[in-house]
Design an enzyme around this catalytic site. Structure first.
Site, PDB file in Angstrom:
ATOM      1  N   GLU A  39      -6.408  -4.395  -6.542  1.00  0.00           N
ATOM      2  CA  GLU A  39      -7.794  -4.525  -6.069  1.00  0.00           C
ATOM      3  C   GLU A  39      -8.671  -3.600  -6.930  1.00  0.00           C
ATOM      4  O   GLU A  39      -9.817  -3.883  -7.192  1.00  0.00           O
ATOM      5  CB  GLU A  39      -7.862  -4.115  -4.594  1.00  0.00           C
ATOM      6  CG  GLU A  39      -9.181  -4.424  -3.915  1.00  0.00           C
ATOM      7  CD  GLU A  39      -9.263  -3.807  -2.521  1.00  0.00           C
ATOM      8  OE1 GLU A  39      -8.283  -3.225  -2.044  1.00  0.00           O
ATOM      9  OE2 GLU A  39     -10.349  -3.919  -1.937  1.00  0.00           O
ATOM     10  N   ARG A  57       3.281   4.601  -0.085  1.00  0.00           N
ATOM     11  CA  ARG A  57       3.212   4.495   1.376  1.00  0.00           C
ATOM     12  C   ARG A  57       4.197   3.470   1.921  1.00  0.00           C
ATOM     13  O   ARG A  57       4.583   3.530   3.093  1.00  0.00           O
ATOM     14  CB  ARG A  57       1.773   4.225   1.820  1.00  0.00           C
ATOM     15  CG  ARG A  57       0.847   5.413   1.549  1.00  0.00           C
ATOM     16  CD  ARG A  57      -0.574   5.142   1.970  1.00  0.00           C
ATOM     17  NE  ARG A  57      -1.224   4.138   1.174  1.00  0.00           N
ATOM     18  CZ  ARG A  57      -1.857   4.358   0.012  1.00  0.00           C
ATOM     19  NH1 ARG A  57      -1.912   5.582  -0.467  1.00  0.00           N
ATOM     20  NH2 ARG A  57      -2.426   3.378  -0.650  1.00  0.00           N
TER      21      ARG A  57
HETATM   22  P1  AMP Z   1      -2.963  -5.387  -3.602  1.00  0.00           P
HETATM   23  O1  AMP Z   1      -1.991  -5.421  -4.746  1.00  0.00           O
HETATM   24  O2  AMP Z   1      -4.354  -5.747  -4.051  1.00  0.00           O
HETATM   25  O3  AMP Z   1      -2.483  -6.204  -2.436  1.00  0.00           O
HETATM   26  O4  AMP Z   1      -3.068  -3.884  -3.137  1.00  0.00           O
HETATM   27  C1  AMP Z   1      -2.147  -3.333  -2.269  1.00  0.00           C
HETATM   28  C2  AMP Z   1      -1.758  -1.943  -2.681  1.00  0.00           C
HETATM   29  O5  AMP Z   1      -2.880  -1.155  -2.994  1.00  0.00           O
HETATM   30  C3  AMP Z   1      -1.040  -1.251  -1.569  1.00  0.00           C
HETATM   31  O6  AMP Z   1       0.011  -0.467  -2.106  1.00  0.00           O
HETATM   32  C4  AMP Z   1      -2.085  -0.394  -0.906  1.00  0.00           C
HETATM   33  O7  AMP Z   1      -1.549   0.846  -0.538  1.00  0.00           O
HETATM   34  C5  AMP Z   1      -3.160  -0.227  -1.972  1.00  0.00           C
HETATM   35  N1  AMP Z   1      -4.498  -0.593  -1.471  1.00  0.00           N
HETATM   36  C6  AMP Z   1      -5.272  -1.599  -1.931  1.00  0.00           C
HETATM   37  N2  AMP Z   1      -6.448  -1.658  -1.312  1.00  0.00           N
HETATM   38  C7  AMP Z   1      -6.413  -0.666  -0.396  1.00  0.00           C
HETATM   39  C8  AMP Z   1      -7.335  -0.222   0.603  1.00  0.00           C
HETATM   40  N3  AMP Z   1      -8.533  -0.808   0.777  1.00  0.00           N
HETATM   41  N4  AMP Z   1      -6.974   0.812   1.386  1.00  0.00           N
HETATM   42  C9  AMP Z   1      -5.774   1.411   1.215  1.00  0.00           C
HETATM   43  N5  AMP Z   1      -4.866   1.039   0.304  1.00  0.00           N
HETATM   44  C10 AMP Z   1      -5.175   0.018  -0.501  1.00  0.00           C
END
Ligand code: AMP
Length: 222
Positions: free
Chosen positions: A146, A109
């Site tokens: 996450e 995205r």
């Molecule tokens: P992070 O590395 O934990 O900051 O996760 C960010 C990445 O995971 C991004 O590429 C987001 O598209 C995806 N992502 C993580 N959590 C979500 C969420 N709750 N909703 C949508 N995309 C998420």
């Protein structure tokens, strides 16, 4: 048979014909279109409060892709050209006049927003992808999400030394993905000028992980 001569129109008929072409008082002006005023306050309100206009277009999907995750679905935002413009303009405006050499977009995205921002900022676009997708020689980093573990790759010749880079993704959660993309940028001797996101989940502390580099998020959720 002799052709019958056409008689010249009578003066009254001539006057009437002329009157049809040129109305008294000179040529008639085209009727003024009523100004589409009813639209303007509507658009202006959206622009003034672009944040709440866009926020309504983030759809929340509980338990996707795993139980316990509230997924922020940006596809309704992408389906709305005005909302897409509002987000892109707001982020691009922040970097106008600041030189950005390259926008690094994170799969997948981050490509959507990153590509459009690169064009607006007159910068190159560099994709950071999941393993095995890039065809040329790559650098690779591992990181935690996450939800789970992952790896990211970037072509080795993507950035020149000292380049000022904007790292873009749709959402900032724990910051692991963005930090991994930042690490790939640093490996090439380039410099992360800022991280930009459409959505930030404040409670997951991603921003704290990325500072002191500036972090820009169009929408924040607690
Ligand atoms: P992070 O590395 O934990 O900051 O996760 C960010 C990445 O995971 C991004 O590429 C987001 O598209 C995806 N992502 C993580 N959590 C979500 C969420 N709750 N909703 C949508 N995309 C998420």
């Amino acid at each position: 048979m002799a052709a019958r001569k056409r008689s010249a129109p009578k003066p009254k008929a001539r006057r009437e014909a002329r009157a049809k072409l040129t109305p008294r008082g000179g040529p008639k002006k085209a009727p003024k279109k009523p100004a589409a005023r009813h639209h303007l306050p509507h658009i202006a309100a959206e622009l003034v409060d672009g944040n709440s206009y866009v926020r309504k277009l983030i759809r929340e999907i509980p338990n996707f892709p795993q139980p316990g995750i509230l997924f922020k679905d940006i596809t309704p935002l992408l389906a709305n050209p005005k909302a897409f413009h509002i987000v892109l303009d707001a982020i691009a405006e922040r970097f106008m006049g600041e030189h950005i050499d390259a926008v690094v977009g994170i799969e997948s995205r981050g490509f959507i927003f990153g590509g459009a921002l690169a064009a607006r900022l007159n910068a190159s676009f560099v994709p950071v992808r999941k393993p095995g997708k890039l065809p040329y020689r790559t650098d690779k980093v591992s990181y935690s999400l996450e939800y789970g573990e992952s790896e990211l790759e970037m072509h080795r010749d993507s950035l020149s030394e000292g380049a000022r880079v904007l790292v873009v993704d749709d959402l900032l959660a724990t910051g692991g993905t963005a930090a991994a993309a930042g690490e790939l940028v640093h490996r090439q001797g380039a410099y992360v000028a800022a991280y930009a996101f459409v959505v930030e989940l404040r409670s997951l502390g991603g921003r704290e992980r990325l500072v002191p580099t500036p972090v820009i998020a169009f929408l924040q959720y607690d």
